[in-house]
Design an enzyme around this catalytic site. Structure first.
Site, PDB file in Angstrom:
ATOM      1  N   ASP A 134       1.347  -1.097   0.088  1.00  0.00           N
ATOM      2  CA  ASP A 134       0.095  -0.068   0.222  1.00  0.00           C
ATOM      3  C   ASP A 134       0.924   2.003  -0.050  1.00  0.00           C
ATOM      4  O   ASP A 134       1.788   1.522   0.343  1.00  0.00           O
ATOM      5  CB  ASP A 134      -1.097   0.074   1.365  1.00  0.00           C
ATOM      6  CG  ASP A 134      -0.555   0.143   2.817  1.00  0.00           C
ATOM      7  OD1 ASP A 134       1.296   0.234   2.554  1.00  0.00           O
ATOM      8  OD2 ASP A 134      -0.703   0.242   3.590  1.00  0.00           O
ATOM      9  N   CYS A 190       2.582  -3.491   4.415  1.00  0.00           N
ATOM     10  CA  CYS A 190       1.732  -2.167   4.608  1.00  0.00           C
ATOM     11  C   CYS A 190       2.510  -1.951   5.611  1.00  0.00           C
ATOM     12  O   CYS A 190       4.323  -1.537   5.629  1.00  0.00           O
ATOM     13  CB  CYS A 190       0.290  -2.316   4.512  1.00  0.00           C
ATOM     14  SG  CYS A 190       0.069  -3.651   5.627  1.00  0.00           S
ATOM     15  N   THR A 225       2.036  -1.641   8.832  1.00  0.00           N
ATOM     16  CA  THR A 225       2.766  -2.500   9.726  1.00  0.00           C
ATOM     17  C   THR A 225       2.722  -4.029   9.748  1.00  0.00           C
ATOM     18  O   THR A 225       2.866  -4.853  10.381  1.00  0.00           O
ATOM     19  CB  THR A 225       1.167  -3.081  10.719  1.00  0.00           C
ATOM     20  OG1 THR A 225       0.632  -3.098  10.493  1.00  0.00           O
ATOM     21  CG2 THR A 225       1.240  -1.437  12.141  1.00  0.00           C
ATOM     22  N   GLY A 247      -2.169  -5.065   8.060  1.00  0.00           N
ATOM     23  CA  GLY A 247      -3.586  -5.278   7.159  1.00  0.00           C
ATOM     24  C   GLY A 247      -3.014  -6.714   6.262  1.00  0.00           C
ATOM     25  O   GLY A 247      -4.371  -7.437   5.809  1.00  0.00           O
ATOM     26  N   HIS A 280       8.775 -24.537   8.610  1.00  0.00           N
ATOM     27  CA  HIS A 280       7.428 -24.976   9.335  1.00  0.00           C
ATOM     28  C   HIS A 280       5.766 -24.855   9.170  1.00  0.00           C
ATOM     29  O   HIS A 280       5.018 -25.961   8.792  1.00  0.00           O
ATOM     30  CB  HIS A 280       7.740 -24.979  11.429  1.00  0.00           C
ATOM     31  CG  HIS A 280       9.303 -25.109  11.448  1.00  0.00           C
ATOM     32  ND1 HIS A 280       8.894 -25.535  13.568  1.00  0.00           N
ATOM     33  CD2 HIS A 280       9.711 -25.987  11.264  1.00  0.00           C
ATOM     34  CE1 HIS A 280       9.806 -25.668  13.262  1.00  0.00           C
ATOM     35  NE2 HIS A 280      10.695 -26.107  12.149  1.00  0.00           N
ATOM     36  N   HIS A 323       5.494 -31.031   9.969  1.00  0.00           N
ATOM     37  CA  HIS A 323       4.947 -30.084   9.823  1.00  0.00           C
ATOM     38  C   HIS A 323       3.345 -30.083   8.317  1.00  0.00           C
ATOM     39  O   HIS A 323       2.881 -29.197   8.274  1.00  0.00           O
ATOM     40  CB  HIS A 323       5.747 -29.336   9.540  1.00  0.00           C
ATOM     41  CG  HIS A 323       6.770 -29.169  10.067  1.00  0.00           C
ATOM     42  ND1 HIS A 323       6.852 -28.251  12.135  1.00  0.00           N
ATOM     43  CD2 HIS A 323       8.131 -29.576   9.830  1.00  0.00           C
ATOM     44  CE1 HIS A 323       7.802 -28.481  11.689  1.00  0.00           C
ATOM     45  NE2 HIS A 323       9.005 -28.472  11.654  1.00  0.00           N
TER      46      HIS A 323
END
Length: 144
Positions: A9, A65, A67, A70, A98, A133
């Site tokens: 973004d 983005c 953080t 989102g 994993h 896994h």
């Protein structure tokens, strides 16, 4: 040649641009899914676009983005996507080993350029270990 789909973004645009150049210098083909400026835009639109491309190509993607939260939430709505929000090299490496992650999510306001490069390197160098896994990966998508 390895291909990476890359999208962000507006908050992640500068980091995305840097990583695109960094990856290209390493001989990795970059498919830029947008955005192409710092003008405000909606991260879910770009996350969904990238995830559709990754699912179609059975490839790998990087979403950015502010953080990383989102885009990771939006990406994980896709049944063929295992998106991992990583802020350390260890998280990136383990997300591949994993969780067989196929989309790396980064927070441009959380990590710097050098750490982002190191995280991308760890993510791209990692490979799925399978075994116990895989059984857990098979449990991720809800039935129906």
């Amino acid at each position: 040649m390895q291909t990476i789909h890359l999208a962000s973004d507006h908050a992640g645009f500068t980091l995305k641009t840097h990583l695109a150049q960094y990856l290209a210098q390493k001989g990795i083909e970059v498919v830029d899914e947008g955005t192409h400026s710092t003008e405000s835009c909606d991260y879910p639109v770009l996350a969904h676009k990238l995830c559709a491309a990754v699912e179609q190509s059975n490839g790998t993607g990087i979403l950015i983005c502010g953080t990383g939260i989102g885009v990771s939430i939006a990406a994980n709505r896709h049944p063929g996507i295992r998106a991992a929000l990583c802020a350390t090299e260890l998280q990136a490496r383990l997300s591949r080993q994993h969780n067989n992650a196929n989309v790396l999510c980064l927070g441009a306001r959380i990590i710097g350029v050098e750490l982002a490069q190191a995280i991308v390197e760890a993510f791209l160098e990692g490979s799925f270990e399978g075994g116990r896994h895989q059984r857990r990966i098979d449990m991720i998508n809800l039935p129906g």
